[in-house]
Design a protein around this motif. Structure first.
Motif, PDB file in Angstrom:
ATOM      1  N   SER A 484      24.932  48.135  65.406  1.00 35.87           N
ATOM      2  CA  SER A 484      25.141  47.663  66.777  1.00 35.87           C
ATOM      3  C   SER A 484      25.385  46.154  66.796  1.00 35.87           C
ATOM      4  CB  SER A 484      23.934  48.021  67.650  1.00 35.87           C
ATOM      5  OG  SER A 484      22.726  47.592  67.035  1.00 35.87           O
ATOM      6  N   GLN A 485      24.456  45.389  66.229  1.00 36.07           N
ATOM      7  CA  GLN A 485      24.663  43.937  66.141  1.00 36.07           C
ATOM      8  C   GLN A 485      25.873  43.631  65.251  1.00 36.07           C
ATOM      9  OE1 GLN A 485      23.078  41.837  67.909  1.00 36.07           O
ATOM     10  NE2 GLN A 485      21.029  42.602  68.363  1.00 36.07           N
ATOM     11  N   ALA A 486      26.046  44.409  64.188  1.00 35.30           N
ATOM     12  CA  ALA A 486      27.222  44.231  63.327  1.00 35.30           C
ATOM     13  C   ALA A 486      28.496  44.586  64.090  1.00 35.30           C
ATOM     14  CB  ALA A 486      27.100  45.087  62.076  1.00 35.30           C
ATOM     15  N   GLY A 487      28.400  45.541  65.007  1.00 38.14           N
ATOM     16  CA  GLY A 487      29.544  45.855  65.856  1.00 38.14           C
ATOM     17  C   GLY A 487      29.942  44.667  66.709  1.00 38.14           C
ATOM     18  N   VAL A 488      28.940  43.979  67.272  1.00 41.77           N
ATOM     19  CA  VAL A 488      29.213  42.739  68.012  1.00 41.77           C
ATOM     20  C   VAL A 488      29.884  41.734  67.085  1.00 41.77           C
ATOM     21  CG1 VAL A 488      28.176  40.792  69.240  1.00 41.77           C
ATOM     22  CG2 VAL A 488      27.302  43.110  69.612  1.00 41.77           C
ATOM     23  N   GLU A 495      38.392  38.329  66.828  1.00 41.09           N
ATOM     24  CA  GLU A 495      38.853  37.239  67.686  1.00 41.09           C
ATOM     25  C   GLU A 495      38.962  35.909  66.939  1.00 41.09           C
ATOM     26  OE1 GLU A 495      37.368  38.459  72.164  1.00 41.09           O
ATOM     27  OE2 GLU A 495      35.969  37.351  70.901  1.00 41.09           O
ATOM     28  N   GLY A 496      38.625  35.934  65.656  1.00 38.03           N
ATOM     29  CA  GLY A 496      38.679  34.705  64.878  1.00 38.03           C
ATOM     30  C   GLY A 496      37.480  33.799  65.064  1.00 38.03           C
ATOM     31  N   LYS A 497      36.405  34.312  65.635  1.00 38.46           N
ATOM     32  CA  LYS A 497      35.173  33.539  65.833  1.00 38.46           C
ATOM     33  C   LYS A 497      34.214  33.885  64.694  1.00 38.46           C
ATOM     34  CE  LYS A 497      35.846  33.664  70.854  1.00 38.46           C
ATOM     35  NZ  LYS A 497      35.319  34.169  72.154  1.00 38.46           N
ATOM     36  N   PHE A 498      34.462  33.294  63.545  1.00 35.67           N
ATOM     37  CA  PHE A 498      33.832  33.750  62.311  1.00 35.67           C
ATOM     38  C   PHE A 498      32.345  33.399  62.235  1.00 35.67           C
ATOM     39  CE2 PHE A 498      38.380  32.834  61.211  1.00 35.67           C
ATOM     40  CZ  PHE A 498      38.776  34.160  61.287  1.00 35.67           C
ATOM     41  N   GLU A 499      31.964  32.247  62.731  1.00 40.33           N
ATOM     42  CA  GLU A 499      30.544  31.877  62.677  1.00 40.33           C
ATOM     43  C   GLU A 499      29.728  32.781  63.598  1.00 40.33           C
ATOM     44  OE1 GLU A 499      27.461  30.140  60.929  1.00 40.33           O
ATOM     45  OE2 GLU A 499      29.576  29.809  60.418  1.00 40.33           O
ATOM     46  N   GLU A 500      30.266  33.045  64.805  1.00 41.88           N
ATOM     47  CA  GLU A 500      29.577  33.959  65.726  1.00 41.88           C
ATOM     48  C   GLU A 500      29.462  35.351  65.114  1.00 41.88           C
ATOM     49  OE1 GLU A 500      32.020  31.902  66.465  1.00 41.88           O
ATOM     50  OE2 GLU A 500      31.933  31.157  68.541  1.00 41.88           O
ATOM     51  N   ALA A 501      30.501  35.777  64.386  1.00 33.41           N
ATOM     52  CA  ALA A 501      30.479  37.095  63.747  1.00 33.41           C
ATOM     53  C   ALA A 501      29.350  37.190  62.738  1.00 33.41           C
ATOM     54  CB  ALA A 501      31.822  37.363  63.066  1.00 33.41           C
ATOM     55  N   ALA A 502      29.235  36.187  61.875  1.00 36.03           N
ATOM     56  CA  ALA A 502      28.205  36.207  60.841  1.00 36.03           C
ATOM     57  C   ALA A 502      26.807  36.155  61.452  1.00 36.03           C
ATOM     58  CB  ALA A 502      28.407  35.034  59.881  1.00 36.03           C
TER      59      ALA A 502
END
Length: 611
Positions: A484-488, A495-502
């Motif tokens: 779920s959090q990994a889905g976020v 979207e190219g928001k890599f820090e938010e993804a990690a």
């Protein structure tokens, strides 16, 4: 230059007019883009990018109008134009007319959007199945709430839950009757909610409530039917029976409730013909059961534990179902439940590696076969059969036929709708898959798994903000839900928001999901050592049960050789991730490789194979 002279010069050079024209035109463009682009499935980032580009272009446009002047000979630098040659006043008047024209267009768009497009959007939203709908519920709708356990033995809660759940399942199969799904109906257990609140939340007109008191071989069941909008009791009854007669009580309950609901609609009591029809419907809905009291109790325990959706309690459910089929080897529903526990382990468990997976899959196949040998038209058994055909056998046509048959028998079953959505997405029918997931959520709005499937489908469709909203609802319903959090994190990655993804993925409960997203995000940031470390962690954890996820990382990193190597390994291991192959947003780098088409064909997922 004095301030008065500066403003006079701005006016002479039409800079102010240019600013006005630019701003009005930019506003109109962004409004039209925000309306039109979603119609063509444009990703969420495109309208935002247009706004950003227009904002960036504002200052250069003003500088351009200050430095250059339009003349009959074309654009010239302002200082190169003699005053007697300047046509700035005429240009200014033209720009005034242009500003007026654009303003008229903007007002016309505003009127069309407000009085034409917006009502259509509202109508479309209202017509689409949704848990947020404000339409009054159909009178042919009911929710069966969890019956209260009044027994001295609080450990027998499984029995009171089971009585109400079996009643719900029977009513769910009655043609023309809308029944709220189990997860949503049971979400009010132990809460002090009013009938109006429950009815509004579940979208039903009637509620079935009750209690169960079990003492030795005697069981007392109280049940009542309530009008949700008013809380007014429409019918109630108390039953005191020997435990072995509980089956007859459940049948009588179901028949009486259906009769009461039909009576409400027709304004009178059911005549003998209608009663006979109702009895036949209820008997058909009760197929696959048992008359063995001990086997029935074990089955209720199995259902109680499997609804908890955890590895430990799935083991407990399996033990209960195994006891039920030992006591009654022809108990089809218990065999179907046993199959579901083994399928659950095939999908989620990492213990035992490939050997454990193979053992669970073999046991699931056997249990499904046993259940269907006793009841060929049992939706509870057709469901695990469809999951096996989709997730592990990659038998797309067989799964489609199984689901067609199951949904004809139980069209309101959210689990069947979710599996049908998974199959549609596997076949590249993303719009149909999204619609099926929306229907599942509408039927079962507090089902975390349904929200998860809907979120994933929205992400595949490029609707990342909507996907995050659904993931947030899933997390609220089940904070420990895997992926779920990994889905976020995946939505941010796309979207190219890599820090938010990690950062989002770090919170995930699944040991395989976190390193999957982290490795991709760090790779995109060119933080190669961190990406390699996360990938090494993923391989150490999931090489036997998550080969597909490892292939996803390699595919995202554009390491095609390793990606195809792990995809082939996933196929050999019957990885449940492979049905998502065609829609996978981490694998576009592989699409131009000849091996991609060849692998799709091996999976039976080439376009011509799916026709």
């Amino acid at each position: 230059m004095k301030i008065d002279n500066f403003f006079a010069e701005l006016k002479r050079r039409n800079v102010v007019r240019m600013a006005g024209l630019y701003l009005v035109g930019a506003w109109l463009l962004t409004q039209v883009a925000s309306t039109v682009l979603p119609m063509f499935g444009a990703p969420d980032w495109l309208p935002r990018s247009i706004v950003i580009l227009l904002a960036i272009g504002f200052v250069p446009a003003l500088i351009f109008s200050w430095v250059f002047e339009l003349t009959p000979q074309g654009l010239k630098r302002d200082e190169d134009v003699r005053p007697e040659e300047s046509i700035a006043p005429q240009t200014g008047r033209r720009m005034d007319r242009m500003i007026i024209a654009v303003l008229v267009l903007a007002l016309a768009y505003f009127a069309v959007d407000k009085f034409v497009l917006n009502p259509r959007r509202e109508k479309s939203t209202t017509g689409r199945p949704s848990s947020e709908s404000n339409l009054p519920p159909s009178e042919k709708s009911v929710a069966v709430l969890a019956f209260a356990n009044l027994s001295d033995d609080k450990g027998s809660e499984y029995f009171s839950d089971g009585i109400s759940e079996e009643l719900l399942t029977v009513l769910q199969k009655i043609p023309g009757l809308h029944v709220a799904a189990r997860t949503s109906a049971f979400s009010f257990k132990g809460k002090n909610a009013t009938a109006q609140e429950i009815g509004q939340k579940l979208g039903v007109a009637h509620l079935v409530e009750g209690s169960v008191r079990k003492a030795g071989d005697v069981v007392r069941i109280a049940a009542r039917l309530t009008q949700a909008s008013t809380g007014e009791e429409q019918w109630s009854e108390n039953y005191t029976r020997n435990l072995k007669d509980v089956f007859a009580v459940q049948t009588e309950l179901a028949q009486t409730i259906v009769e009461q609901l039909r009576g409400q609609l027709t304004g009178g009591a059911a005549n003998p013909t209608i009663k006979a029809e109702i009895q036949a419907e209820v008997r058909a809905a009760e197929k696959g059961g048992t008359k063995n009291v001990e086997a029935h109790e074990a089955y209720l325990q199995g259902r109680f534990f499997i609804n908890r959706h955890s590895e430990k309690e799935t083991d407990q459910a399996r033990a209960a179902y195994e006891r039920a089929v030992r006591l009654d080897p022809k108990f089809a529903l218990a065999w179907a439940g046993l199959a579901q526990t083994h399928v659950w382990d095939c999908n989620y468990a990492t213990e035992g590696g490939q050997k454990g997976f193979n053992a669970h899959l073999a046991a699931a196949r056997e249990a499904v076969e046993r259940a269907l040998s006793f009841e060929p038209d049992l939706p509870d058994a057709l469901y695990p059969k469809a999951v096996i055909e989709t997730n592990f056998d990659y038998n797309w046509k067989g799964a489609a036929e199984t689901l067609r048959k199951a949904l004809a028998l139980a069209p309101q079953d959210p689990a069947l709708l979710m599996e049908a959505g998974n199959l549609a997405q596997a076949r590249g029918e993303n719009a149909q898959g999204l619609d099926l997931f929306r229907r599942a959520v509408a039927l079962d709005p507090v089902n975390a798994q349904a929200r998860a499937f809907l979120a994933g489908s929205l992400s595949v469709s490029g609707k990342q903000e909507e996907a995050r909203t659904e993931y947030a609802r899933e997390i609220e319903l089940n904070p420990s839900a895997p992926n779920s959090q990994a889905g976020v994190g995946l939505t941010y990655l796309l979207e190219g928001k890599f820090e938010e993804a990690a950062l989002a993925a770090q919170k995930d409960a699944a040991v395989w999901a976190r390193p999957l997203i982290v490795s991709c995000a760090r790779s995109a940031q060119r933080r190669v050592p961190e990406s390699d470390a996360a990938l090494a962690e993923l391989i150490a954890i999931a090489s036997e049960t998550g080969a597909y996820q490892i292939a996803e990382v390699y595919g995202y990193r554009n390491d095609k050789d390793h990606a195809f190597e792990w995809l082939e390994r996933a196929r050999r291991q019957r990885d449940a991730g492979l049905p998502g192959l065609r829609a996978d947003t981490l694998l576009p780098n592989l699409h131009d490789d000849p091996r991609w088409g060849a692998f799709l064909r091996t999976m039976g997922l080439a376009d011509d194979q799916l026709k």
